[in-house]
Design a protein around this motif. Structure first.
Motif, PDB file in Angstrom:
ATOM      1  N   ALA A 142      59.385  -1.078  44.733  1.00  0.00           N
ATOM      2  CA  ALA A 142      58.111  -0.362  44.880  1.00  0.00           C
ATOM      3  C   ALA A 142      58.085   0.569  46.100  1.00  0.00           C
ATOM      4  O   ALA A 142      57.785   1.768  45.972  1.00  0.00           O
ATOM      5  CB  ALA A 142      56.961  -1.372  44.963  1.00  0.00           C
ATOM      6  N   LEU A 191      68.085  -9.886  48.775  1.00  0.00           N
ATOM      7  CA  LEU A 191      69.017 -11.013  48.667  1.00  0.00           C
ATOM      8  C   LEU A 191      69.124 -11.452  47.212  1.00  0.00           C
ATOM      9  O   LEU A 191      70.113 -12.055  46.809  1.00  0.00           O
ATOM     10  CB  LEU A 191      68.518 -12.167  49.553  1.00  0.00           C
ATOM     11  N   ASN A 195      58.392  -5.554  53.639  1.00  0.00           N
ATOM     12  CA  ASN A 195      57.292  -6.440  53.258  1.00  0.00           C
ATOM     13  C   ASN A 195      57.956  -7.779  52.937  1.00  0.00           C
ATOM     14  O   ASN A 195      58.215  -8.102  51.787  1.00  0.00           O
ATOM     15  CB  ASN A 195      56.565  -5.872  52.026  1.00  0.00           C
TER      16      ASN A 195
HETATM   17  C1  LIG Z   1      57.050 -10.031  49.547  1.00  0.00           C
HETATM   18  S1  LIG Z   1      58.407  -9.589  48.511  1.00  0.00           S
HETATM   19  C2  LIG Z   1      58.298  -7.802  48.641  1.00  0.00           C
HETATM   20  C3  LIG Z   1      58.810  -7.091  47.424  1.00  0.00           C
HETATM   21  C4  LIG Z   1      58.550  -5.571  47.470  1.00  0.00           C
HETATM   22  N1  LIG Z   1      59.108  -4.965  48.661  1.00  0.00           N
HETATM   23  C5  LIG Z   1      57.056  -5.296  47.431  1.00  0.00           C
HETATM   24  O1  LIG Z   1      56.483  -4.935  48.469  1.00  0.00           O
HETATM   25  O2  LIG Z   1      56.445  -5.449  46.363  1.00  0.00           O
HETATM   26  C6  LIG Z   1      59.772  -9.998  49.575  1.00  0.00           C
HETATM   27  C7  LIG Z   1      61.140  -9.608  49.027  1.00  0.00           C
HETATM   28  O3  LIG Z   1      62.112 -10.017  50.006  1.00  0.00           O
HETATM   29  C8  LIG Z   1      63.238 -10.552  49.343  1.00  0.00           C
HETATM   30  N2  LIG Z   1      63.923 -11.442  50.279  1.00  0.00           N
HETATM   31  C9  LIG Z   1      63.599 -12.711  50.643  1.00  0.00           C
HETATM   32  N3  LIG Z   1      64.485 -13.186  51.534  1.00  0.00           N
HETATM   33  C10 LIG Z   1      65.393 -12.186  51.755  1.00  0.00           C
HETATM   34  C11 LIG Z   1      66.535 -12.077  52.567  1.00  0.00           C
HETATM   35  N4  LIG Z   1      66.947 -13.090  53.358  1.00  0.00           N
HETATM   36  N5  LIG Z   1      67.223 -10.916  52.561  1.00  0.00           N
HETATM   37  C12 LIG Z   1      66.825  -9.871  51.779  1.00  0.00           C
HETATM   38  N6  LIG Z   1      65.738  -9.930  50.957  1.00  0.00           N
HETATM   39  C13 LIG Z   1      65.030 -11.076  50.948  1.00  0.00           C
HETATM   40  C14 LIG Z   1      62.662 -11.247  48.125  1.00  0.00           C
HETATM   41  O4  LIG Z   1      63.645 -11.429  47.128  1.00  0.00           O
HETATM   42  C15 LIG Z   1      61.544 -10.287  47.718  1.00  0.00           C
HETATM   43  O5  LIG Z   1      62.011  -9.335  46.801  1.00  0.00           O
END
Ligand SMILES: C[S@@+](CC[C@H](N)C(=O)[O-])C[C@H]1O[C@@H](n2cnc3c(N)ncnc32)[C@H](O)[C@@H]1O
Length: 294
Positions: free
Chosen positions: A136, A155, A195
């Motif tokens: 997004a 991840l 986020n």
């Molecule tokens: C709150 S969601 C945000 C998704 C998108 N950016 C949005 O705003 O709609 C957090 C995202 O962080 C990812 N995530 C969680 N831990 C992570 C990590 N250690 N490294 C990278 N991404 C991670 C999750 O898979 C998820 O897609």
């Protein structure tokens, strides 16, 4: 579990689920009947067929079980873009558009005062969206700044598959990385947005969010672990003068400002979302030219 709807007309069906969100019910009807909201309001007497009633019953049961309507429809609007979403990714929230707005303001500010190093190498402004989910934020920024080199990571390989599909569908170029936050990131950026998960594992609201991936929602240390990790590492992945912008919970503004200040960021500040809650906090990495003169 709610009883099967006994309604025969769409007006009856709408009235038979008083505890569900009225907007969700209307959109469900629009999808199943392939009609506009104006049609719903002007034709409450329209009879529902057995097939329509069966699908509406299935959907309403899922809504009672807190499955987001976006998963049922398979798409969600964000920043004017129609994104494909399913249970592999968090449904993008309107609040997150505040993060996009602030990122675009910073990019606009940075464009004319390009660093000497960037001007010399003629490279584009670069952006990294950490934890991209459906893509997004990265896609919204790419849709507004064709001149920027937009990267995104997650991840979750499942998230990346959804984000890449959205990038292809919308024909918006984003370079994707499979990475545990910065672990697999190899370059510096002018702007990093995130986020991350920020909900306290003990937060009672999690009970209504069970359909969405837990790794997208929950972070230890009262929801602050991932925000703290990104604040601690972010500076090393920014060009001098670059910005880190973080979305966070409505009551986490003071803690996130502390995290950024304690990790050496300057000009730390927050802004509120449309609901009036502190939602986004940012800081700037010290510009090398300035720090040399200190
Ligand atoms: C709150 S969601 C945000 C998704 C998108 N950016 C949005 O705003 O709609 C957090 C995202 O962080 C990812 N995530 C969680 N831990 C992570 C990590 N250690 N490294 C990278 N991404 C991670 C999750 O898979 C998820 O897609």
């Amino acid at each position: 579990m709610a009883k099967a709807a006994q309604a025969d007309t769409l007006g009856d069906w709408l009235g038979s689920h008083p505890t569900l969100n009225r907007f969700d019910l209307e959109i469900a009807l629009c999808q199943v009947l392939d009609c506009s909201r104006a049609f719903l309001l002007s034709h409450p007497e329209r009879q529902l067929t057995a097939n329509e009633l069966e699908q509406l019953h299935r959907w309403s049961q899922q809504l009672y079980n807190h499955v987001p309507l976006a998963y049922l429809c398979g798409e969600q609007e964000f920043w004017g873009l129609t994104l494909k979403v399913d249970e592999r990714v968090l449904v993008p929230r309107p609040d997150t558009e505040t993060l996009v707005e602030q990122a675009l303001v910073r990019l606009e500010q940075m464009a004319p005062q390009a660093s000497l190093a960037r001007l010399a190498s003629r490279r584009a402004l670069s952006v990294l969206d950490l934890g991209t989910g459906s893509g997004a934020i990265a896609l919204a920024i790419a849709s507004e700044r064709a001149d920027a080199d937009v990267h995104a990571c997650d991840l979750s390989p499942d998230s990346l598959a959804v984000a890449e599909a959205n990038s292809r569908k919308l024909k918006l170029a984003v370079t994707f990385h499979h990475s545990d936050w910065f672990n697999n990131i190899q370059q510096r950026y002018d702007l990093i947005v995130a986020n991350p998960p920020y909900i306290d594992p003990l937060d009672p609201h999690l009970a209504t969010l069970g359909a969405e991936p837990r790794m997208a929602l929950v972070s230890r240390d009262r929801g602050l672990w991932d925000l703290g990790h990104i604040a601690a590492q972010g500076e090393s992945y920014l060009h001098p003068g670059g910005y880190l912008l973080l979305e966070h919970g409505f009551d986490q503004g003071p803690a996130v400002r502390d995290l950024l200040v304690n990790n050496g960021f300057e000009g730390v500040s927050s802004c509120r979302d449309l609901g009036g809650n502190e939602r986004v906090t940012w800081g700037q990495k010290k510009d090398r030219a300035e720090s040399n003169h200190e």
